[in-house]
Design a protein around this motif. Structure first.
Motif, PDB file in Angstrom:
ATOM      1  N   VAL A  82      41.170  -0.692  17.391  1.00  0.00           N
ATOM      2  CA  VAL A  82      41.344   0.207  16.253  1.00  0.00           C
ATOM      3  C   VAL A  82      39.980   0.606  15.688  1.00  0.00           C
ATOM      4  CG1 VAL A  82      42.166   0.374  13.868  1.00  0.00           C
ATOM      5  CG2 VAL A  82      43.624  -0.639  15.631  1.00  0.00           C
ATOM      6  N   HIS A  83      39.104  -0.368  15.549  1.00  0.00           N
ATOM      7  CA  HIS A  83      37.767  -0.082  15.016  1.00  0.00           C
ATOM      8  C   HIS A  83      37.014   0.894  15.916  1.00  0.00           C
ATOM      9  CE1 HIS A  83      37.871  -4.180  12.740  1.00  0.00           C
ATOM     10  NE2 HIS A  83      38.631  -3.272  12.180  1.00  0.00           N
ATOM     11  N   GLN A  84      37.169   0.723  17.227  1.00  0.00           N
ATOM     12  CA  GLN A  84      36.495   1.626  18.157  1.00  0.00           C
ATOM     13  C   GLN A  84      37.037   3.051  18.023  1.00  0.00           C
ATOM     14  OE1 GLN A  84      33.791   0.823  20.295  1.00  0.00           O
ATOM     15  NE2 GLN A  84      33.776   3.067  20.215  1.00  0.00           N
ATOM     16  N   LYS A  85      38.361   3.161  17.870  1.00  0.00           N
ATOM     17  CA  LYS A  85      38.971   4.476  17.693  1.00  0.00           C
ATOM     18  C   LYS A  85      38.421   5.162  16.445  1.00  0.00           C
ATOM     19  CE  LYS A  85      43.566   4.498  19.882  1.00  0.00           C
ATOM     20  NZ  LYS A  85      43.532   5.904  20.307  1.00  0.00           N
ATOM     21  N   LEU A  86      38.391   4.422  15.341  1.00  0.00           N
ATOM     22  CA  LEU A  86      37.933   5.001  14.089  1.00  0.00           C
ATOM     23  C   LEU A  86      36.439   5.300  14.110  1.00  0.00           C
ATOM     24  CD1 LEU A  86      39.973   2.902  11.501  1.00  0.00           C
ATOM     25  CD2 LEU A  86      40.501   5.146  12.460  1.00  0.00           C
ATOM     26  N   GLN A  87      35.693   4.450  14.790  1.00  0.00           N
ATOM     27  CA  GLN A  87      34.255   4.708  14.926  1.00  0.00           C
ATOM     28  C   GLN A  87      34.029   6.014  15.691  1.00  0.00           C
ATOM     29  OE1 GLN A  87      32.062   1.556  16.813  1.00  0.00           O
ATOM     30  NE2 GLN A  87      30.080   2.459  16.356  1.00  0.00           N
ATOM     31  N   ASP A  88      34.777   6.200  16.752  1.00  0.00           N
ATOM     32  CA  ASP A  88      34.658   7.433  17.539  1.00  0.00           C
ATOM     33  C   ASP A  88      35.054   8.655  16.711  1.00  0.00           C
ATOM     34  OD1 ASP A  88      33.869   5.890  19.683  1.00  0.00           O
ATOM     35  OD2 ASP A  88      35.844   5.896  20.653  1.00  0.00           O
ATOM     36  N   LEU A  89      36.060   8.486  15.860  1.00  0.00           N
ATOM     37  CA  LEU A  89      36.569   9.609  15.081  1.00  0.00           C
ATOM     38  C   LEU A  89      35.689   9.946  13.885  1.00  0.00           C
ATOM     39  CD1 LEU A  89      40.404   8.762  15.009  1.00  0.00           C
ATOM     40  CD2 LEU A  89      39.319  10.643  16.247  1.00  0.00           C
ATOM     41  N   TRP A  90      35.068   8.953  13.282  1.00  0.00           N
ATOM     42  CA  TRP A  90      34.428   9.155  11.986  1.00  0.00           C
ATOM     43  C   TRP A  90      32.898   9.158  12.001  1.00  0.00           C
ATOM     44  CZ3 TRP A  90      37.710   5.117   8.749  1.00  0.00           C
ATOM     45  CH2 TRP A  90      39.036   5.567   8.686  1.00  0.00           C
ATOM     46  N   CYS A  91      32.296   8.492  12.939  1.00  0.00           N
ATOM     47  CA  CYS A  91      30.862   8.215  12.817  1.00  0.00           C
ATOM     48  C   CYS A  91      29.947   9.320  13.321  1.00  0.00           C
ATOM     49  CB  CYS A  91      30.532   6.882  13.500  1.00  0.00           C
ATOM     50  SG  CYS A  91      31.214   5.472  12.599  1.00  0.00           S
ATOM     51  N   GLY A  92      30.475  10.517  13.423  1.00  0.00           N
ATOM     52  CA  GLY A  92      29.642  11.641  13.847  1.00  0.00           C
ATOM     53  C   GLY A  92      28.850  12.259  12.712  1.00  0.00           C
ATOM     54  N   THR A  93      29.162  11.869  11.462  1.00  0.00           N
ATOM     55  CA  THR A  93      28.443  12.389  10.299  1.00  0.00           C
ATOM     56  C   THR A  93      28.054  11.228   9.390  1.00  0.00           C
ATOM     57  OG1 THR A  93      30.378  12.652   8.850  1.00  0.00           O
ATOM     58  CG2 THR A  93      29.890  14.466  10.374  1.00  0.00           C
ATOM     59  N   ALA A  94      27.133  11.482   8.474  1.00  0.00           N
ATOM     60  CA  ALA A  94      26.668  10.438   7.560  1.00  0.00           C
ATOM     61  C   ALA A  94      27.805   9.969   6.652  1.00  0.00           C
ATOM     62  CB  ALA A  94      25.502  10.959   6.726  1.00  0.00           C
ATOM     63  N   TYR A  95      28.575  10.893   6.105  1.00  0.00           N
ATOM     64  CA  TYR A  95      29.686  10.513   5.240  1.00  0.00           C
ATOM     65  C   TYR A  95      30.775   9.796   6.040  1.00  0.00           C
ATOM     66  CZ  TYR A  95      27.789  13.294   1.388  1.00  0.00           C
ATOM     67  OH  TYR A  95      26.998  13.784   0.383  1.00  0.00           O
ATOM     68  N   GLY A  96      30.962  10.218   7.295  1.00  0.00           N
ATOM     69  CA  GLY A  96      31.939   9.552   8.143  1.00  0.00           C
ATOM     70  C   GLY A  96      31.543   8.114   8.423  1.00  0.00           C
ATOM     71  N   ARG A  97      30.253   7.897   8.641  1.00  0.00           N
ATOM     72  CA  ARG A  97      29.775   6.524   8.873  1.00  0.00           C
ATOM     73  C   ARG A  97      29.956   5.669   7.629  1.00  0.00           C
ATOM     74  NH1 ARG A  97      25.955   9.495  11.793  1.00  0.00           N
ATOM     75  NH2 ARG A  97      24.453   9.537  10.046  1.00  0.00           N
ATOM     76  N   LYS A  98      29.726   6.276   6.469  1.00  0.00           N
ATOM     77  CA  LYS A  98      29.935   5.541   5.221  1.00  0.00           C
ATOM     78  C   LYS A  98      31.401   5.185   5.049  1.00  0.00           C
ATOM     79  CE  LYS A  98      28.851   5.673   0.278  1.00  0.00           C
ATOM     80  NZ  LYS A  98      28.194   6.432  -0.812  1.00  0.00           N
ATOM     81  N   LEU A  99      32.273   6.107   5.404  1.00  0.00           N
ATOM     82  CA  LEU A  99      33.706   5.851   5.346  1.00  0.00           C
ATOM     83  C   LEU A  99      34.093   4.699   6.265  1.00  0.00           C
ATOM     84  CD1 LEU A  99      36.546   6.919   4.350  1.00  0.00           C
ATOM     85  CD2 LEU A  99      36.604   8.241   6.473  1.00  0.00           C
ATOM     86  N   PHE A 100      33.554   4.690   7.454  1.00  0.00           N
ATOM     87  CA  PHE A 100      33.849   3.629   8.421  1.00  0.00           C
ATOM     88  C   PHE A 100      33.381   2.269   7.891  1.00  0.00           C
ATOM     89  CE2 PHE A 100      32.665   1.224  12.326  1.00  0.00           C
ATOM     90  CZ  PHE A 100      33.943   1.048  12.815  1.00  0.00           C
ATOM     91  N   GLU A 101      32.206   2.243   7.319  1.00  0.00           N
ATOM     92  CA  GLU A 101      31.682   0.980   6.757  1.00  0.00           C
ATOM     93  C   GLU A 101      32.569   0.481   5.614  1.00  0.00           C
ATOM     94  OE1 GLU A 101      27.754   2.059   5.641  1.00  0.00           O
ATOM     95  OE2 GLU A 101      27.000   2.159   7.705  1.00  0.00           O
ATOM     96  N   MET A 102      33.054   1.403   4.801  1.00  0.00           N
ATOM     97  CA  MET A 102      33.936   1.023   3.701  1.00  0.00           C
ATOM     98  C   MET A 102      35.270   0.499   4.236  1.00  0.00           C
ATOM     99  SD  MET A 102      33.176   4.235   1.125  1.00  0.00           S
ATOM    100  CE  MET A 102      34.235   3.647  -0.179  1.00  0.00           C
ATOM    101  N   PHE A 103      35.745   1.111   5.307  1.00  0.00           N
ATOM    102  CA  PHE A 103      37.000   0.647   5.917  1.00  0.00           C
ATOM    103  C   PHE A 103      36.850  -0.780   6.418  1.00  0.00           C
ATOM    104  CE2 PHE A 103      40.067   0.090   9.298  1.00  0.00           C
ATOM    105  CZ  PHE A 103      41.198   0.750   8.839  1.00  0.00           C
ATOM    106  N   LEU A 104      35.745  -1.061   7.100  1.00  0.00           N
ATOM    107  CA  LEU A 104      35.513  -2.419   7.611  1.00  0.00           C
ATOM    108  C   LEU A 104      35.392  -3.423   6.471  1.00  0.00           C
ATOM    109  CD1 LEU A 104      32.947  -1.790  10.504  1.00  0.00           C
ATOM    110  CD2 LEU A 104      35.426  -2.090  10.676  1.00  0.00           C
ATOM    111  N   ALA A 105      34.799  -3.004   5.350  1.00  0.00           N
ATOM    112  CA  ALA A 105      34.605  -3.902   4.217  1.00  0.00           C
ATOM    113  C   ALA A 105      35.913  -4.280   3.540  1.00  0.00           C
ATOM    114  CB  ALA A 105      33.667  -3.254   3.205  1.00  0.00           C
ATOM    115  N   LEU A 106      36.975  -3.497   3.790  1.00  0.00           N
ATOM    116  CA  LEU A 106      38.275  -3.816   3.186  1.00  0.00           C
ATOM    117  C   LEU A 106      38.930  -5.026   3.833  1.00  0.00           C
ATOM    118  CD1 LEU A 106      39.832  -0.226   2.896  1.00  0.00           C
ATOM    119  CD2 LEU A 106      38.913  -1.614   1.036  1.00  0.00           C
ATOM    120  N   GLU A 107      38.501  -5.357   5.052  1.00  0.00           N
ATOM    121  CA  GLU A 107      39.182  -6.413   5.800  1.00  0.00           C
ATOM    122  C   GLU A 107      38.635  -7.781   5.466  1.00  0.00           C
ATOM    123  OE1 GLU A 107      39.006  -5.271   9.902  1.00  0.00           O
ATOM    124  OE2 GLU A 107      40.219  -3.477   9.573  1.00  0.00           O
TER     125      GLU A 107
END
Length: 374
Positions: free
Chosen positions: A349-374
């Motif tokens: 799941v993390h790999q899927k979301l990383q592929d989907l979101w981490c193409g931009t700076a805000y997307g990377r921030k979103l991904f980091e926030m998602f991981l921090a929820l767990e």
């Protein structure tokens, strides 16, 4: 089948797509406006049935005075087996409407390029009644891409294609010839592109962008979100999800964020947003419209891209420096329900979301926030 040359004089509209939205919203609006309608669709069973009757039944489920309405058409054709007849109709009409979904618009563009590519089209318009952001520019580009030479490109470029907003809850009835719908309807186009459509029930409006996002987020995103959660609870219909208080409470932090975005970016105040949201929930709670959840809760990963309805508003809120963590927890719950259904590990799941979101700076921030929820 009635010959094209024998048709009565008057406004003719060719409509592509005879599914629930087409027959539940667009075609009734055309019919009530006094238009003559030719439907184009590929469903053989539907074509055979409507070719014989030249009509279908619309059940307006909350109409206390008259629920059943007969919607008449002039003809129905298949773009596959009746292409010559369809092209003949297109040659004599100036208005085309569609409700075929984004992925099928290219096929409409190809047909129109054949019909209109060698003709002057300054009076012609295409109203794409799709729930697609920027549908006007998107379909216009599809049209011009179909041109095979400079002359065709100029002719196709002249066709007016406005952005649209469409809204009516519709579902197929007991048989394929019946559609169940509701009294509420919204079908409008961008006044900056077309000042007057010439169709009484399809008006041109200003500030369509704000109206589009109001409807997109508070109805479409909301409906999708609760549909995914409702499937996890073994519900069957969308109205069950809208009536489930546990699901509604779970969604509240995310809906609140959507309202913040509408106020901060699109100029729609909280009071107005709350009024629309209450209306949307009431409409979605109508048990007379049996919209099955699987027709709404589909293609989650496609809807999780940075530009789509679940994630785009969160990215825009991050850019506005608004805390999204509570709302992101709702997205995490939706992702987890889908991951469990597909048997995906956390790493996958993390790999899927990383592929989907981490193409931009805000997307990377979103991904980091998602991981921090767990």
């Amino acid at each position: 089948m009635e010959g094209v040359s024998s048709m009565k004089q008057g406004k003719l509209v060719v409509h592509f797509g005879a599914g629930a939205l087409g027959r539940g919203l667009v075609v009734p609006m055309l019919y009530e406006s006094g238009c003559r309608i030719v439907l184009a669709d590929t469903n053989v069973q539907l074509i055979d049935g409507m070719r014989a009757t030249k009509a279908y039944t619309l059940d307006v489920s909350d109409d206390e005075q008259q629920r059943l309405h007969t919607i008449k058409i002039d003809d129905i054709v298949s773009p596959v087996t009746d292409e010559k007849v369809l092209l003949a109709y297109l040659h004599i009409c100036d208005i085309v409407t569609t409700s075929v979904r984004r992925e099928n618009l290219i096929h409409v563009a190809k047909v129109l390029s054949k019909a209109w590519g060698t003709e002057r089209n300054t009076q012609r318009m295409v109203l794409c009644c799709e729930n697609v952001e920027g549908v006007g520019a998107y379909f216009h580009s599809l049209l011009t891409d179909c041109a095979t030479n400079k002359c065709q490109r100029e002719n196709l470029s002249a066709i007016r294609v406005p952005d649209t907003i469409v809204d009516r809850i519709c579902a197929t009835g007991a048989s394929i010839m019946e559609i169940t719908s509701e009294s509420f309807h919204e079908c409008s186009v961008d006044a900056t592109v077309i000042e007057d459509t010439g169709i009484a029930c399809i008006p041109s409006i200003s500030n369509i962008r704000s109206h589009f996002y109001r409807k997109r987020y508070l109805l479409n995103t909301y409906a999708d979100a609760m549909a995914f959660l409702a499937l996890d609870k073994n519900h069957t219909y969308l109205y069950e999800a809208a009536m489930d208080e546990e699901i509604q409470n779970s969604l509240h932090p995310y809906i609140f964020l959507l309202m913040q975005l509408l106020e901060n970016k699109y100029g729609i105040g909280f009071k107005e947003s709350k009024q629309w949201f209450q209306l949307y929930r009431k409409r979605l709670s109508n048990p007379q419209i049996p919209r099955e959840l699987h027709t709404v809760a589909r293609s989650l990963w496609n809807k999780m891209t940075l530009s789509e309805r679940f994630i785009c508003p969160l990215v825009e809120l991050i850019a506005l420096d608004i805390d999204i963590r509570d709302g992101l927890s709702v997205i995490r719950e939706i992702v987890n329900t889908e991951a469990e259904k597909e048997g995906l590990t956390d790493d996958r799941v993390h790999q899927k979301l990383q592929d989907l979101w981490c193409g931009t700076a805000y997307g990377r921030k979103l991904f980091e926030m998602f991981l921090a929820l767990e």
